[in-house]
Scaffold this motif. Structure first.
Motif, PDB file in Angstrom:
ATOM      1  N   GLU A   1       6.401 -11.773   3.513  1.00  0.00           N
ATOM      2  CA  GLU A   1       5.397 -11.691   2.451  1.00  0.00           C
ATOM      3  C   GLU A   1       5.734 -10.578   1.460  1.00  0.00           C
ATOM      4  O   GLU A   1       5.656 -10.757   0.242  1.00  0.00           O
ATOM      5  CB  GLU A   1       4.035 -11.437   3.100  1.00  0.00           C
ATOM      6  N   CYS A   2       6.121  -9.424   1.991  1.00  0.00           N
ATOM      7  CA  CYS A   2       6.390  -8.286   1.124  1.00  0.00           C
ATOM      8  C   CYS A   2       7.724  -8.444   0.391  1.00  0.00           C
ATOM      9  O   CYS A   2       7.878  -7.963  -0.720  1.00  0.00           O
ATOM     10  CB  CYS A   2       6.363  -6.985   1.935  1.00  0.00           C
ATOM     11  N   ARG A   3       8.685  -9.139   1.030  1.00  0.00           N
ATOM     12  CA  ARG A   3       9.933  -9.431   0.327  1.00  0.00           C
ATOM     13  C   ARG A   3       9.658 -10.290  -0.895  1.00  0.00           C
ATOM     14  O   ARG A   3      10.219 -10.071  -1.966  1.00  0.00           O
ATOM     15  CB  ARG A   3      10.912 -10.169   1.253  1.00  0.00           C
TER      16      ARG A   3
ATOM     17  N   TYR B   1       3.819   0.362   2.112  1.00  0.00           N
ATOM     18  CA  TYR B   1       2.702  -0.540   2.420  1.00  0.00           C
ATOM     19  C   TYR B   1       3.026  -1.425   3.615  1.00  0.00           C
ATOM     20  O   TYR B   1       2.222  -1.576   4.547  1.00  0.00           O
ATOM     21  CB  TYR B   1       2.413  -1.394   1.191  1.00  0.00           C
ATOM     22  N   CYS B   2       4.214  -2.009   3.597  1.00  0.00           N
ATOM     23  CA  CYS B   2       4.596  -2.949   4.647  1.00  0.00           C
ATOM     24  C   CYS B   2       4.690  -2.236   5.998  1.00  0.00           C
ATOM     25  O   CYS B   2       4.272  -2.759   7.017  1.00  0.00           O
ATOM     26  CB  CYS B   2       5.933  -3.612   4.288  1.00  0.00           C
ATOM     27  N   ARG B   3       5.229  -1.020   5.978  1.00  0.00           N
ATOM     28  CA  ARG B   3       5.352  -0.257   7.217  1.00  0.00           C
ATOM     29  C   ARG B   3       3.965   0.075   7.764  1.00  0.00           C
ATOM     30  O   ARG B   3       3.711  -0.018   8.955  1.00  0.00           O
ATOM     31  CB  ARG B   3       6.148   1.017   6.948  1.00  0.00           C
TER      32      ARG B   3
ATOM     33  N   LYS C   1       0.927  -1.351   6.907  1.00  0.00           N
ATOM     34  CA  LYS C   1      -0.003  -2.458   7.085  1.00  0.00           C
ATOM     35  C   LYS C   1       0.546  -3.563   7.982  1.00  0.00           C
ATOM     36  O   LYS C   1      -0.213  -4.250   8.669  1.00  0.00           O
ATOM     37  CB  LYS C   1      -0.348  -3.066   5.718  1.00  0.00           C
ATOM     38  N   HIS C   2       1.831  -3.767   7.919  1.00  0.00           N
ATOM     39  CA  HIS C   2       2.424  -4.908   8.638  1.00  0.00           C
ATOM     40  C   HIS C   2       3.323  -4.462   9.782  1.00  0.00           C
ATOM     41  O   HIS C   2       4.004  -5.266  10.395  1.00  0.00           O
ATOM     42  CB  HIS C   2       3.239  -5.784   7.658  1.00  0.00           C
ATOM     43  N   GLN C   3       3.350  -3.153  10.028  1.00  0.00           N
ATOM     44  CA  GLN C   3       4.145  -2.596  11.117  1.00  0.00           C
ATOM     45  C   GLN C   3       5.615  -2.992  11.055  1.00  0.00           C
ATOM     46  O   GLN C   3       6.268  -3.192  12.080  1.00  0.00           O
ATOM     47  CB  GLN C   3       3.566  -3.000  12.497  1.00  0.00           C
TER      48      GLN C   3
END
Ligand SMILES: [Zn+2]
Length: 101
Positions: A35-37, A20-22, A24-26
């Motif tokens: 945020e994802c951490r 997701y982080c890769r 959506k958040h590049q």
């Protein structure tokens, strides 16, 4: 659910949040944004803290620990990464740890 499955679940959680982080958040591969951490840490503690098997509905649960914001986020993560990773069954399996509260 046995103890061994907690590790499986946590690995799946990491995979989902990284995906997701890769996307959506590049974030670079293997890295998570702040945020994802936080979401991952929260999800881990949530998963580990649940000593109840099977998990009861939240009305019966002593651990009211999952906030609305985090629940909405993890739902988004699972929907996004579940589609990408084609792990729909796994999502359904994990989701029951999060859907109440
Ligand atoms: Zn992120």
């Amino acid at each position: 659910m046995s103890k061994a499955n907690i590790d499986d679940d946590l690995r799946t959680l990491v995979l989902f949040i990284e995906t997701y982080c890769r996307g959506k958040h590049q974030s670079p591969k293997g890295a998570l944004c702040q945020e994802c951490r936080e979401l991952l840490a929260y999800s881990e503690s949530r998963r580990k803290k649940c000593p109840l098997d099977p998990k009861p509905t939240c009305n019966d649960c002593k651990i009211h620990c999952y906030g609305n914001i985090q629940r909405a986020k993890i739902r988004e993560v699972m929907a996004y990464s579940g589609r990408r990773l084609l792990l729909r069954g796994r999502v359904d399996l994990l989701w029951h740890f999060f859907k109440h509260g």
